[in-house]
Design an enzyme around this catalytic site. Structure first.
Site, short mmCIF file in Angstrom:
data_model
loop_
_atom_site.label_atom_id
_atom_site.label_comp_id
_atom_site.label_asym_id
_atom_site.label_seq_id
_atom_site.Cartn_x
_atom_site.Cartn_y
_atom_site.Cartn_z
N GLY A 1 39.79 33.34 47.77
CA GLY A 1 40.16 34.30 46.63
C GLY A 1 41.31 35.30 47.60
N SER B 1 44.11 34.29 55.85
CA SER B 1 43.74 33.13 55.58
C SER B 1 42.16 32.97 56.25
CB SER B 1 44.37 31.81 55.97
OG SER B 1 43.99 30.43 55.62
N GLY B 2 41.25 32.48 55.62
CA GLY B 2 39.81 32.19 56.09
C GLY B 2 39.11 33.20 56.68
N SER C 1 47.31 34.29 54.06
CA SER C 1 46.76 33.34 52.86
C SER C 1 47.65 32.15 52.77
CB SER C 1 46.55 34.09 51.78
OG SER C 1 46.32 32.96 50.78
N ASP D 1 47.86 30.62 49.98
CA ASP D 1 48.72 30.92 48.84
C ASP D 1 49.84 31.87 48.83
OD1 ASP D 1 46.88 29.23 46.87
OD2 ASP D 1 45.50 30.73 47.59
N HIS E 1 44.45 35.80 43.13
CA HIS E 1 44.12 34.49 42.79
C HIS E 1 42.66 34.34 43.08
CE1 HIS E 1 43.85 30.18 42.70
NE2 HIS E 1 44.04 29.75 43.95
N HIS F 1 38.98 31.55 42.62
CA HIS F 1 38.40 30.41 42.27
C HIS F 1 37.21 30.73 41.19
CE1 HIS F 1 40.30 27.57 45.15
NE2 HIS F 1 40.95 28.51 45.30
N ASP G 1 42.57 43.26 23.28
CA ASP G 1 42.78 44.48 23.88
C ASP G 1 43.89 44.49 24.91
OD1 ASP G 1 41.49 46.13 22.17
OD2 ASP G 1 39.59 46.04 23.42
N HIS H 1 43.49 23.67 38.71
CA HIS H 1 43.47 24.41 39.90
C HIS H 1 42.61 25.81 39.46
CE1 HIS H 1 45.88 26.57 43.30
NE2 HIS H 1 44.68 26.99 43.54
N TYR I 1 43.86 54.18 22.17
CA TYR I 1 42.66 53.93 22.69
C TYR I 1 42.62 53.69 24.24
CZ TYR I 1 38.72 50.63 23.69
OH TYR I 1 37.45 50.03 24.18
#
Length: 233
Positions: free
Chosen positions: A30, A47-48, A76, A78, A97, A99, A122, A173, A231
């Site tokens: 993520g 990343s990681g 990342s 992505d 992003h 999973h 909404d 994905h 609202y």
């Protein structure tokens, strides 16, 4: 001397930690980014790196061409999808992003999430779109960059406005969401996951459940987002 991107890194770090706190990520799967339009850069999770050990100084600063501007870690995987969205959609300030279970399940089923209820309305007046799986030649190419193309192509084909529909599923994905800042991108990711779960349960209870009627869609969206919104203000 401190980094000129300190506050941007902190915004990105807080958003990533919130993604984890909301139960939207599994292990390191993520990421959230936050953009600095003035300097044409964005901050993104490395990343990681596990969330338990992630620190604000670990956040990587990247330009829109995916070149690292500041940071010792690899951004990342992505990153190219995020940069493509920032480059093409000038009003967004954050991208996320994940999973997450129910969002990914709908993506794997290659189905839009129907608008069944007012929780969905909404936030947007459309079914949540699921882009078709990527074509083979694009998979073989610059995959993460092409995921960005996939998102924009889906919006273009369906005539959707990214300012209103702030979320999408990528077929097979998973989900991407965005917003005016990184915190809003995380918020939209949680909304997407919740609506995905509600829609799944709705169809379990009644496989023929009807779509929310247009008058209720209009009422719920406009009372929150219309010119006379009242609202949640």
């Amino acid at each position: 001397m401190g980094s000129k991107y300190k506050s941007l890194k902190e915004e990105c770090y807080e958003a990533n930690m919130e993604l984890n706190a909301l139960g939207l990520v599994i292990y390191t799967f993520g990421n959230v980014s936050a953009v600095d339009r003035g300097n044409s850069v964005f901050a993104i999770k490395p990343s990681g790196v596990p969330y338990e050990t992630l620190k604000p100084e670990d956040i990587v600063i990247v330009d829109y061409d995916n070149q690292v501007v500041e940071g010792k870690l690899r951004p990342s995987s992505d990153t190219k999808t995020h940069s493509y969205l920032y480059k093409n959609w000038e009003n967004i300030g954050g991208v996320a992003h994940t999973h997450a279970m129910y969002s990914v399940s709908w993506a794997q089923a290659q189905l839009d999430i129907p608008i069944f209820g007012t929780t969905h309305a909404d936030h947007l007046t459309h079914d949540i779109p699921c882009a078709p799986p990527m074509a083979d030649e694009l998979i073989q190419g610059n995959y993460e960059h092409n995921t960005g193309i996939q998102i924009l192509d889906c919006f273009k084909e369906r005539g959707l406005d990214y300012n209103e529909v702030e979320m999408i599923l990528i077929g097979n994905h998973g989900p991407f969401a965005w917003g005016k800042n990184a915190a809003k991108a995380v918020y939209n990711t949680k909304v997407l996951e919740t609506v995905a779960q509600m829609a799944y349960l709705t169809l379990q209870i009644n496989p023929d459940a009807p779509r929310l009627k247009e008058s209720l869609i209009k009422k719920h969206y406009e009372r929150k987002h219309g010119k006379n919104a009242y609202y949640g203000q």
